[in-house]
Design an enzyme around this catalytic site. Structure first.
Site, PDB file in Angstrom:
ATOM      1  N   VAL A  73      23.665   7.661   0.859  1.00  0.00           N
ATOM      2  CA  VAL A  73      24.948   7.126   0.417  1.00  0.00           C
ATOM      3  C   VAL A  73      25.193   7.917  -0.844  1.00  0.00           C
ATOM      4  CG1 VAL A  73      26.076   5.213  -0.669  1.00  0.00           C
ATOM      5  CG2 VAL A  73      24.325   4.814   1.121  1.00  0.00           C
ATOM      6  N   GLU A  80      18.982   5.578   5.908  1.00  0.00           N
ATOM      7  CA  GLU A  80      17.839   5.802   4.875  1.00  0.00           C
ATOM      8  C   GLU A  80      17.942   6.948   4.627  1.00  0.00           C
ATOM      9  OE1 GLU A  80      14.800   4.452   3.713  1.00  0.00           O
ATOM     10  OE2 GLU A  80      14.883   6.553   2.852  1.00  0.00           O
ATOM     11  N   HIS A 126      -0.310 -11.692   0.650  1.00  0.00           N
ATOM     12  CA  HIS A 126      -0.602 -12.763  -0.370  1.00  0.00           C
ATOM     13  C   HIS A 126      -0.478 -13.876   0.175  1.00  0.00           C
ATOM     14  CE1 HIS A 126      -0.950  -9.562  -3.692  1.00  0.00           C
ATOM     15  NE2 HIS A 126       0.195  -9.235  -3.011  1.00  0.00           N
ATOM     16  N   CYS A 177      -8.347  14.939  14.854  1.00  0.00           N
ATOM     17  CA  CYS A 177      -9.100  14.859  13.585  1.00  0.00           C
ATOM     18  C   CYS A 177     -10.327  14.181  13.528  1.00  0.00           C
ATOM     19  CB  CYS A 177      -7.864  13.618  12.729  1.00  0.00           C
ATOM     20  SG  CYS A 177      -8.555  12.823  11.462  1.00  0.00           S
ATOM     21  N   CYS A 225      -7.964  19.228  10.587  1.00  0.00           N
ATOM     22  CA  CYS A 225      -7.050  19.078  11.541  1.00  0.00           C
ATOM     23  C   CYS A 225      -5.905  19.474  11.426  1.00  0.00           C
ATOM     24  CB  CYS A 225      -7.192  17.522  11.794  1.00  0.00           C
ATOM     25  SG  CYS A 225      -6.421  16.569  10.116  1.00  0.00           S
ATOM     26  N   CYS A 277     -12.632  13.641  11.188  1.00  0.00           N
ATOM     27  CA  CYS A 277     -12.846  12.406  10.359  1.00  0.00           C
ATOM     28  C   CYS A 277     -12.584  10.890  10.694  1.00  0.00           C
ATOM     29  CB  CYS A 277     -12.266  12.634   8.801  1.00  0.00           C
ATOM     30  SG  CYS A 277     -12.735  14.314   8.158  1.00  0.00           S
ATOM     31  N   ILE A 324      12.824  -6.044  -5.595  1.00  0.00           N
ATOM     32  CA  ILE A 324      11.810  -6.663  -4.678  1.00  0.00           C
ATOM     33  C   ILE A 324      10.477  -5.729  -4.825  1.00  0.00           C
ATOM     34  CG2 ILE A 324      11.456  -6.980  -2.061  1.00  0.00           C
ATOM     35  CD1 ILE A 324      14.084  -8.321  -3.246  1.00  0.00           C
ATOM     36  N   GLU A 325       9.784  -6.417  -5.651  1.00  0.00           N
ATOM     37  CA  GLU A 325       8.397  -5.823  -5.925  1.00  0.00           C
ATOM     38  C   GLU A 325       7.554  -6.821  -5.228  1.00  0.00           C
ATOM     39  OE1 GLU A 325       6.784  -6.099  -9.995  1.00  0.00           O
ATOM     40  OE2 GLU A 325       8.351  -7.569 -10.322  1.00  0.00           O
ATOM     41  N   SER A 326       6.132  -6.652  -5.706  1.00  0.00           N
ATOM     42  CA  SER A 326       5.120  -7.678  -5.364  1.00  0.00           C
ATOM     43  C   SER A 326       5.623  -8.894  -5.514  1.00  0.00           C
ATOM     44  CB  SER A 326       3.790  -7.394  -6.012  1.00  0.00           C
ATOM     45  OG  SER A 326       2.689  -8.215  -5.489  1.00  0.00           O
TER      46      SER A 326
END
Lengths: 414, 510, 121
Positions: free
Chosen positions: B196, B58, B76, B431, B473, B433, B367-369
């Site tokens: 890469v 990665e 979905h 934190c 925070c 909040c 590779i999208e939705s």
């Protein structure tokens, strides 16, 4: 379950002054809950001077002003629980708080004073467009990091917003060797005190660009530049006026928001314009026994006025604890009218002398502030100059209210 | 001397690294997955169920920093892809297995349901079309009227709607991190900050050259998202080009959470004028408005723009009038990997196939939705491709169970008291909040992947995601990083290696 | 003749004062309501003075910095010099409000004093 007569949430200038005033009224069972390790609130990081001119007739730094109260609170042995955060407040004045020493605490209070102060408006809150690199900070956070943690946020700075915090940070960062390229202000006038413009910008040749804003932020990992443009009277960027400023830090000084999350939990009714609670003239909210003062009620520009307001809240809380709920026979609603942004308190009784705090919508000269009740002017006062950034306080004696037949008063600036 | 050198070369398999100008050791794998998004990490975890030496490369400082953390988090029910398409298949598989995966990986998941709302007669007709297609795919879909809408979502204006009870939401970044951590536990070597540079053929294997070393592998799985066309080019695959399409989102303050309980989508607009933006409740209790649709040139330009932000609010107000700008606490954008330009548009299927030249180089392009929903299905599909070639052996030591960070705020009062009693770090709220304790921040920084950035803490512990956006925070988190982990001010980073948070100390020698 | 507009900081009135001057010599002052203000204006032309506020590193304290100020206004032109002096200074805890941190920094006539207390760690 711990039972307390008075619980004050926040040991900043508001909480401290409220506690002392309650003590002076004879109350002893007081608890202040403070989430930081030390009391003083935001004043701890306001190491610049300019505080106390009204209250103490001296020019003090933030920590020194805070110490005047901390010293007295210590002397009187008023209990402050530091490093303790309130996680829940109900409209029954049941409080849940947590700290390292005692773990989770449950407290039942007879009266509560809200003194939580405010938080800063963020980049999301102004819909800041552009990339999201490291190097974008709100002014208060940058101030906190620098003054309390010895951390410098960057070297080449652009500041968006000419409110006092932005101006103070312009000077602070310059003194620590950073280069402040410009302070940008979207309005045609600055929000900050004149003396700060002089002592923070003019002194250090930092340009103040009115009617300018940031329209793009560029930077892959760390900020590299911002694109600035002039805006028109509708605050829209004017095409063709864009230019880039190289920088590694963007400081946002774009407003404070009263921190009323606990108040919401307690069903305290809030005013849309101030962001704080709707209060009666004794600073009690719509929830019986819950009072509000300081920045959590409305954003102040002078801490001296915060102390005055908090003293009143302290007194009112004690009165409530001793005498219970007072049913006012005739309440009058107070509303902002032409030229006025907001007025506090929003509800008053006819039987008392009143002090109104208000802000105008625009800077102007030769204005008269008038109070109307059903077409009739009941009070007026002339001002040579008025400014939204300078809170106006007006004292009015009860005699002016007694004869009124109407249910509401409108405050205007004309 | 010569003999020793030859022996060393034989033992460690040194390769001549052209860019480095010398002999370098290469690390050997059976399978390398390129890309640590939700799909790449899902594949890695699936592979870790078998006896194989797996690596994941990665380029960013953490997993999931591409489209995987900047989407709607929607699972979905699969009614938009044509029947029989690969998209429909992996999406349906994903949807039916998602709850199980989230359960194993300790990732939040909730079937909130979805309403696709029609504002006029034409759109109502469109609803029936969508229901037909969706049902063919096996999705449960109902057409409902105004009364249903008013009862279930009183703040929404609509004439009629299509109701999908199986649509769900999850936390996409928590899922990606969970996939990666479980893969890591099961032996996958995850290499972050590793980009890469080139991939060369070496007999039947591949030699992957990166900025962080050489990797020799039998199989390459290209799950590089926006860069999948670049990686694919090393396999002789040049039919596809990625057209980045940016989607901007607004996040609303939790105080607005009552406005909707379900996913609320408009009927997709006919003309290009509107975005057809959605209102999505997040699993953490915020509401998202978005995403928009804008083809851009720079594949990594995750900026947000004023024009789009104005447009999002306007469209949202069309069917949720209560929305206003004051409710916005943050905006962000994600970039889709589209494989056709806007002029062509229309439906394109997922490309998940062996490269034309090499059976052992598998490309995942476009590779999208519904990529998030499909992740479990895609992982299975890819592993099946390899299994047919390799006959993979199950690894009995595989443990698919992963525990995430204990979320103090979500525990019962009783459980909170117990934890608080035994560990002082649970008595310290960092934190304010989002009610996140010091222990959670420490847990986040101690993560198995070794990520020590501010964003790494954000995606694992949720700190800085509240309405103050870290105003309170951040100083406290920094203190923890310095005191508990010994970081120097100058080393603290937001996300990537170059994203230094500060320039140094204010006072004192540098 | 050069003109300068300043805001007096001595009291809450914050008078806007207009000053006309020639070679550091005051010609005319407008807007000051009191004598102190006039004096302040005169000083502004001659040699602007400012209270310096900053922070100094602390050793062995419960915080890493102590906030400080100059106990009297110092020449604006000397401020950056004094900042240099404060940059590497380290002072030991405990500290009380008003404690002198350093006397006459860089030879400037003033003391840098603590504006907060710092306890031992």
């Amino acid at each position: 379950m711990i039972n307390k007569e008075l619980v004050i949430i926040g040991a900043g200038p508001a909480g401290l002054a409220a506690a002392l005033s309650a003590y002076e009224e004879g109350l002893r069972d007081i608890l202040i809950i403070e989430r930081e390790s030390k009391p003083g609130g935001i004043l701890k990081q306001c190491i610049h001077d300019g505080f106390g001119l009204h209250k103490f007739k001296e020019i003090l730094t933030g920590p020194e002003y805070a110490f005047r109260y901390i010293e007295k609170v210590r002397e009187k042995n008023i209990e402050i629980l530091t490093d303790t955060i309130v996680t829940m407040l109900t409209n029954d004045k049941y409080i849940k708080a947590i700290n390292q020493e005692q773990g989770i605490m449950e407290i039942k209070a007879q009266a509560v004073i809200l003194a939580m102060g405010s938080r800063e408006r963020t980049s999301g809150g102004i819909s800041l467009p552009g990339d999201r690199p490291a190097g974008i900070y709100t002014a208060g956070l940058a101030q906190n990091l620098m003054n309390l943690h010895n951390i410098k946020v960057g070297e080449k700075i652009v500041i968006l917003g000419s409110g006092d915090i932005g101006l103070i940070m312009a000077r602070r960062l310059t003194l620590e060797g950073a280069s402040v390229k410009a302070v940008l202000e979207i309005m045609p006038y600055s929000n900050g005190l004149k003396r700060n413009i002089n002592q923070c910008l003019v002194d250090y040749d930092i340009p103040l660009k009115l009617q300018h804003t940031v329209i793009d932020v560029k930077g892959d990992s760390r900020l590299e530049s911002v694109t600035v443009a002039e805006v028109d009277n509708q605050l829209q960027p004017i095409p063709g006026t864009e230019y880039d400023i190289d920088c590694d830090t963007l400081i946002l000084s774009v407003g404070l928001i009263p921190e009323n999350e606990l108040s919401r939990q307690a069903n305290v009714q809030l005013d849309d314009i101030t962001g704080g609670a709707l209060v009666k003239d004794n600073l009690e909210t719509n929830v019986e026994g819950i009072f509000s003062c300081g920045n959590v009620l409305h954003i102040h520009d002078l801490v001296d006025y915060v102390s005055d307001e908090a003293e009143k809240a302290g007194k009112s809380a004690v009165e409530y604890i001793n005498q219970g709920k007072k049913w006012e026979k005739e309440n009058i609603f107070v509303e902002p009218g032409q030229g006025i942004n907001y007025v506090i308190p929003q509800v008053i009784s006819k039987e008392k002398d009143q002090i109104f705090s208000m802000r105008v919508k625009q800077p102007d000269t030769d204005k008269t502030i008038k109070l109307f009740c059903e077409e009739e002017v009941i009070f007026e006062q002339d001002f040579d100059k008025v400014n939204p950034s300078e809170m106006i306080k007006i004292d009015i004696k009860k005699e002016k209210f007694k004869p009124l037949k109407g249910k509401s008063i409108k405050v205007v600036a004309i | 001397m010569k003999i020793q050198t030859i022996l060393i070369i034989l033992c460690f398999g040194k390769e001549f690294n052209e860019s480095g100008g010398g002999f370098l050791e290469s690390q050997k794998f059976d399978i390398v997955v390129i890309g640590g998004g939700v799909v790449g990490t899902a594949i890695a975890r699936e592979l870790s169920k078998y006896k194989a030496n797996v690596g994941l490369i990665e380029k960013e400082s953490d997993v999931g920093l591409g489209a995987s953390n900047s989407n709607s988090g929607v699972v979905h029910s699969g009614f938009t892809a044509p029947v029989g398409s690969l998209k429909a298949d992996v999406c349906m598989y994903g949807n039916s297995h998602f709850e199980e995966v989230c359960d194993e990986l300790d990732v939040p998941f909730e079937r909130v349901g979805k309403l696709v709302v029609a504002l006029n007669k034409k759109q109502v007709a469109e609803l029936y079309n969508m229901q037909y297609v969706g049902s063919m795919n096996g999705a449960e879909l109902h057409i409902v009227g105004k009364d249903f809408i008013k009862e279930k979502e009183p703040f929404i204006d609509g004439k009629a709607a299509m109701y999908s009870p199986n649509s769900a939401i999850t936390s996409p970044y928590e899922l990606t991190i969970a996939y990666a951590e479980n893969a890591h536990t099961n032996g996958v070597d995850i290499k972050l900050n590793t980009e890469v540079v080139e991939i060369k053929k070496k007999n039947t294997k591949f030699l992957i050259e990166t900025n962080n070393g050489l990797f020799e592998t039998n199989y390459v799985i290209n799950s590089a998202g926006l860069f999948s066309d670049f990686i694919a080019s090393f396999s002789g695959e040049d039919r596809y080009k990625i057209y980045p399409c940016r989607g901007e989102y607004y996040v609303l303050d939790k105080n607005a959470s009552d406005l909707i309980s379900r996913l609320v989508y408009p009927v997709p607009p006919e003309n290009a004028g509107g975005y057809g933006i959605h209102l999505t409740p997040t699993i953490d209790g915020n509401i998202l408005i978005g995403p928009s649709n804008e083809y851009i040139n720079d594949v990594e330009n995750e900026a947000t723009t004023k024009e789009v932000m104005d447009q999002l609010i306007k469209e949202a107000q069309n069917f949720l009038p209560a929305i206003n700008r004051d409710l916005v606490i943050r905006s962000y954008s994600g970039i889709r990997s589209k494989i056709v330009p806007p002029e062509i548009g229309g439906f394109t299927d997922f490309v998940i196939e062996k490269s034309p030249k090499y059976d052992n180089f598998i490309n995942l392009i476009g590779i999208e939705s519904p990529g998030l929903t499909s992740a479990p299905g895609i992982a299975k599909y890819v592993v099946d491709i390899i299994d047919k070639m390799e006959n993979l052996q199950q690894d009995e030591d595989y443990d698919g169970k992963r525990d995430g960070i204990t979320k103090f705020d979500q525990l019962t009062l009783q459980k909170q008291k117990e934890l608080a009693e035994s560990n002082p770090n649970y008595r310290d709220i960092v934190c304010r909040c989002e009610n996140i304790t010091k222990q959670e921040i420490i847990d986040a920084l101690k993560n198995p992947l070794g990520v020590k950035t501010l964003k790494g803490v954000k995606y694992r512990a949720r700190a800085t995601m509240g309405r103050c956006q870290g105003g309170y925070c951040i100083a406290r988190i920094i203190k923890i990083m310095q005191e508990e982990f010994g970081f120097d001010v100058k080393e603290l980073k937001l996300e990537s290696n170059k994203s230094k948070l500060f320039s140094g100390q204010a006072k004192g020698w540098e | 003749m050069p003109k300068k507009e300043i805001t007096c900081i001595l009291c809450p009135n914050g008078c806007d004062i207009s000053i006309e001057y020639d070679d550091d010599e005051l010609i005319e002052i407008e807007g000051a309501v009191c004598l102190k203000g006039k004096e302040y204006a005169r000083q502004e032309i001659k040699d602007p003075l400012r209270i310096l506020t900053s922070s100094v590193m602390v050793k062995g304290g419960d915080t890493s910095l102590v906030s400080v100020k100059s106990d009297k206004p110092v020449p604006l032109e000397n401020i950056m010099d004094i900042m240099e002096e404060l940059k590497v200074l380290k002072v030991n805890a405990p500290i009380n409000i008003g404690d002198i941190i350093i006397e006459n920094p860089r030879g400037i006539d003033c003391n840098i004093i603590a504006t907060r207390e710092v306890e031992d760690k």
